[in-house]
Design a protein around this motif. Structure first.
Motif, PDB file in Angstrom:
ATOM      1  N   ASN A 511       0.815  -1.218   0.000  1.00  0.00           N
ATOM      2  CA  ASN A 511       0.000   0.000   0.000  1.00  0.00           C
ATOM      3  C   ASN A 511       0.845   1.263   0.000  1.00  0.00           C
ATOM      4  OD1 ASN A 511      -2.383  -1.480   0.018  1.00  0.00           O
ATOM      5  ND2 ASN A 511      -2.453  -1.557   2.263  1.00  0.00           N
ATOM      6  N   PHE A 512       2.082   1.150   0.460  1.00  0.00           N
ATOM      7  CA  PHE A 512       2.931   2.330   0.575  1.00  0.00           C
ATOM      8  C   PHE A 512       3.877   2.489  -0.616  1.00  0.00           C
ATOM      9  CE2 PHE A 512       1.961   0.757   4.847  1.00  0.00           C
ATOM     10  CZ  PHE A 512       1.303   1.866   5.369  1.00  0.00           C
ATOM     11  N   ALA A 513       3.830   1.545  -1.541  1.00  0.00           N
ATOM     12  CA  ALA A 513       4.744   1.599  -2.686  1.00  0.00           C
ATOM     13  C   ALA A 513       4.268   2.610  -3.716  1.00  0.00           C
ATOM     14  CB  ALA A 513       4.845   0.221  -3.332  1.00  0.00           C
ATOM     15  N   GLU A 514       5.234   3.143  -4.464  1.00  0.00           N
ATOM     16  CA  GLU A 514       4.874   4.005  -5.583  1.00  0.00           C
ATOM     17  C   GLU A 514       4.122   3.190  -6.630  1.00  0.00           C
ATOM     18  OE1 GLU A 514       8.271   5.893  -7.188  1.00  0.00           O
ATOM     19  OE2 GLU A 514       8.821   6.909  -5.322  1.00  0.00           O
ATOM     20  N   LYS A 515       3.304   3.866  -7.408  1.00  0.00           N
ATOM     21  CA  LYS A 515       2.498   3.184  -8.417  1.00  0.00           C
ATOM     22  C   LYS A 515       2.803   3.767  -9.794  1.00  0.00           C
ATOM     23  CE  LYS A 515      -1.191   1.956  -5.219  1.00  0.00           C
ATOM     24  NZ  LYS A 515      -0.359   2.238  -4.041  1.00  0.00           N
ATOM     25  N   PRO A 516       3.985   3.454 -10.321  1.00  0.00           N
ATOM     26  CA  PRO A 516       4.358   3.994 -11.642  1.00  0.00           C
ATOM     27  C   PRO A 516       3.522   3.385 -12.751  1.00  0.00           C
ATOM     28  CG  PRO A 516       5.940   2.340 -10.956  1.00  0.00           C
ATOM     29  CD  PRO A 516       5.001   2.536  -9.790  1.00  0.00           C
ATOM     30  N   GLU A 517       3.455   4.104 -13.887  1.00  0.00           N
ATOM     31  CA  GLU A 517       2.789   3.571 -15.063  1.00  0.00           C
ATOM     32  C   GLU A 517       3.617   2.435 -15.657  1.00  0.00           C
ATOM     33  OE1 GLU A 517      -0.217   4.434 -16.363  1.00  0.00           O
ATOM     34  OE2 GLU A 517      -0.432   5.631 -14.535  1.00  0.00           O
ATOM     35  N   ARG A 518       2.947   1.593 -16.420  1.00  0.00           N
ATOM     36  CA  ARG A 518       3.647   0.461 -17.025  1.00  0.00           C
ATOM     37  C   ARG A 518       4.712   0.951 -17.988  1.00  0.00           C
ATOM     38  NH1 ARG A 518       0.379  -3.902 -20.670  1.00  0.00           N
ATOM     39  NH2 ARG A 518       1.891  -3.938 -22.370  1.00  0.00           N
ATOM     40  N   PRO A 519       5.961   0.541 -17.781  1.00  0.00           N
ATOM     41  CA  PRO A 519       7.026   0.979 -18.703  1.00  0.00           C
ATOM     42  C   PRO A 519       6.892   0.307 -20.061  1.00  0.00           C
ATOM     43  CG  PRO A 519       7.890  -0.592 -17.098  1.00  0.00           C
ATOM     44  CD  PRO A 519       6.470  -0.299 -16.687  1.00  0.00           C
TER      45      PRO A 519
END
Length: 633
Positions: A511-519
């Protein structure tokens, strides 16, 4: 009906206004049509210059229908162009380009001569200012076309600078008529400078500046060559002109001519049919066209639908999906125009009170289709669903999705049902169930939605009790078993498997991780290689070659292709990882990727069948949450 062949000069010299019905398609000729046209013209011009022109060349047919014959006394005659408008427009564009080159070289008499084939001498009772033009194109092309008639090249370029890319007009311009004018002008200048050429104009020289010398001999040569081009077009080229009588049905003839051979798009025929009926109803057809149809004339609609089969323009697929959504029936792409006529006028009786209601229906469905194709973003649920279906190259579900875009369907229903549709497709793939029947499944669901309404309850009832392998909605137990035991690597094309693993990646994050867009550029990697080597021994029996037939090798082969042994990495890492040992792969995973899928391997010392099964079970637990069961929402 009267049919005869005529030189282009005789077609254009008399005062007569050719009107292209607004429901016909815009001008569309590109290089594959313009180059042969130019080659025909310059070949005839070369014969004229050499005094060897003996034969005339036929350029196709022109079919015209009279308009209000009885009311044309003291007025310029008006005819509709039933067929051949692309060809007729090309002749006019070429004459305009000839006139422009003559203007550059100050051939005043030549300019006046050409104008006689572009403009009418209007009569006392002519009230429409457009009557002075020989040709009145469709509304979409009209302003540009008449600017080409009225303005010199510099003024046109200044006004339409937005159509240029640098110093040229790109091939994908939305106004092919402008590119045709641009290319004709350039090619004519080249002809004046170099004379006839057997080769097509080279594309790489498209931006070249061409000048004719200033001395008297050069001017005389340029004049001769320009006259030869005009003579070739007007006197050496012919058209078969078919003039319809008052009792000939122009609509039937138009549809017959364009239903075989190299047809118009189905949607072009639909447009013709719609506005033909609108004229009969006495509707304000130009207002209807501009307000409700013109958006569908955008070039985007004529591009091939990227994920649909067969390969056809988006506009045709849109029409098929609209008919399927509206009727719940099975629609044949091969007979799309006939399908639409049957829909709009079933058994000869119009379905709609007036044509505007018919056009409003298309106006309702168009943004839904655009959203699914990623062109619009107002409806986040349909936009998300469209992106998922693009990854899975599955557009046969579009009619169902478009039914979910109906005004009476709530956002919650749309969100839940699209999620279940996605789940249905993914679950069947992970359970190794056939995808060949999906078109029939979705067509049946569209029928049920049409009959009972697009609701969650209808969706569930459709699948209840259907346990056959070709249609069933897999439950959680079957999904878990499929993930552990089936060959996930066989799911193709690979973007589908990448989509599955990326969803598992997102579900693996804390829940605390960054949520980057799919590379971009992700690859599917086997942790235990498909072709394992001595680096991957069995615990007790040493090394068995893959496909050796030993039970241990068979079991390992199955484990190697299961979902638990697959992960995502970048293309560069994929090349460097290869068949290396687990210790080396683990180090690369830790060093070069921040994906949570790959954090699973950190701290582990071994990677074999047992570890693969453990990870498969873990991924299965995530999967039943990502892709819910039929009764889970």
């Amino acid at each position: 009906m009267d049919a005869d062949d005529h030189k282009v000069e005789s077609v254009l010299k008399e005062d007569r206004r050719f009107i292209v019905p607004l429901y016909q398609r815009k001008y569309q000729w590109a290089e594959h049509r313009l180059l042969p046209f130019w080659e025909d013209v310059q070949a005839k011009a070369a014969e004229v210059l050499a005094g060897e022109s003996r034969f005339e060349h036929y350029m196709g047919a022109l079919i015209i229908a009279p308009v209000d014959i009885g009311s044309q006394i003291s007025k310029t005659p008006v005819v509709q162009v039933v067929d051949g408008q692309q060809r007729l427009t090309t002749f006019q564009l070429f004459l305009v380009a000839l006139r422009e080159v003559a203007r550059r070289h100050e051939f005043a008499d030549f300019i006046d001569h050409v104008n006689g084939y572009l403009f009418n001498n209007t009569k006392s009772k002519d009230t429409d200012p457009l009557t002075r033009f020989k040709l009145t194109p469709t509304p979409s092309d009209r302003a540009l076309f008449h600017d080409l008639m009225d303005l010199d090249y510099g003024a046109v370029v200044s006004k339409y600078r937005m159509l240029f890319w640098g110093t040229t007009v790109p091939k994908n311009t939305q106004f092919p008529a402008f590119r045709a004018y641009f290319l004709f002008t350039k090619w004519i200048e080249e002809f004046l400078l170099n004379g006839p050429s057997d080769a097509a104009p080279p594309e790489e020289d498209e931006n070249a500046e061409v000048q004719v010398g200033d001395d008297q001999d050069d001017a005389e040569l340029a004049s001769d060559r320009l006259e030869a081009l005009l003579n070739a077009v007007l006197d050496r080229l012919k058209l078969v002109v078919i003039s319809l009588g008052e009792n000939d049905d122009a609509q039937v003839i138009f549809e017959t001519l364009n239903s075989k051979g190299e047809p118009l798009l189905a949607m072009d025929l639909v447009r013709n049919n719609i506005f033909h009926r609108a004229e009969k109803q006495g509707a304000q057809v130009e207002d209807l066209y501009r307000k409700l149809w013109d958006p569908l004339d955008d070039a985007w609609w004529r591009e091939p639908a990227p994920n649909a089969r067969p390969t056809r323009p988006r506009i045709d697929h849109f029409l098929a999906h609209t008919l399927a959504a509206e009727t719940g029936g099975k629609i044949s792409m091969r007979e799309l125009y006939a399908e639409y006529r049957t829909f709009a006028v079933p058994k000869g009786r119009p379905r709609f009170d007036d044509v505007e209601d018919e056009l409003r229906l298309l106006e309702h469905y168009a943004p839904l289709y655009e959203t699914l194709e990623g062109r619009r973003s107002e409806d986040t649920d349909l936009l998300w669903f469209g992106r998922k279906m693009a990854a899975w190259q599955t557009t046969t579900v579009y009619p169902v999705a478009m039914q979910l875009g109906a005004d009476g369907v709530t956002k919650q229903t749309r969100e839940v049902v699209t999620r279940l549709l996605y789940s249905y497709i993914v679950r069947r793939a992970l359970c190794d169930l056939t995808t060949k029947n999906l078109n029939n499944v979705f067509q049946g669901l569209a029928t049920r939605f049409h009959e009972e309404g697009a609701t969650l309850e209808t969706f569930r009832r459709f699948f209840e009790g259907r346990d056959g392998a070709s249609i069933r909605f897999p439950g959680d137990r079957e999904l878990r078993s499929g993930i552990v035991s089936k060959n996930a690597y066989s799911i193709s094309p690979q973007p589908r498997l990448v989509d599955i693993l990326w969803e598992l990646e997102k579900a693996s994050r804390s829940n605390f991780a960054e949520k980057p867009e799919r590379p971009a550029g992700l690859w599917v990697e086997h942790v235990l290689p498909q072709t394992w080597t001595e680096e991957w021994p069995f615990p007790e029996d040493g090394y068995f070659a893959p496909y050796s037939g030993f039970p241990e090798a068979i079991a390992r082969e199955a484990a190697a292709n299961s979902l638990g042994n697959l992960t995502l990495i970048t293309g560069g890492l994929n090349i460097s990882a290869g068949n290396r040992s687990f210790t080396e792969k683990r180090a690369k995973f830790a060093e070069h990727t921040g994906l949570f899928l790959n954090k699973w391997f950190v701290g582990r010392t071994d990677w074999a069948e047992a570890q693969i099964e453990e990870r498969s079970e873990h991924l299965a637990s995530l999967a039943v949450e990502i892709w819910p069961a039929l009764d889970a929402v």
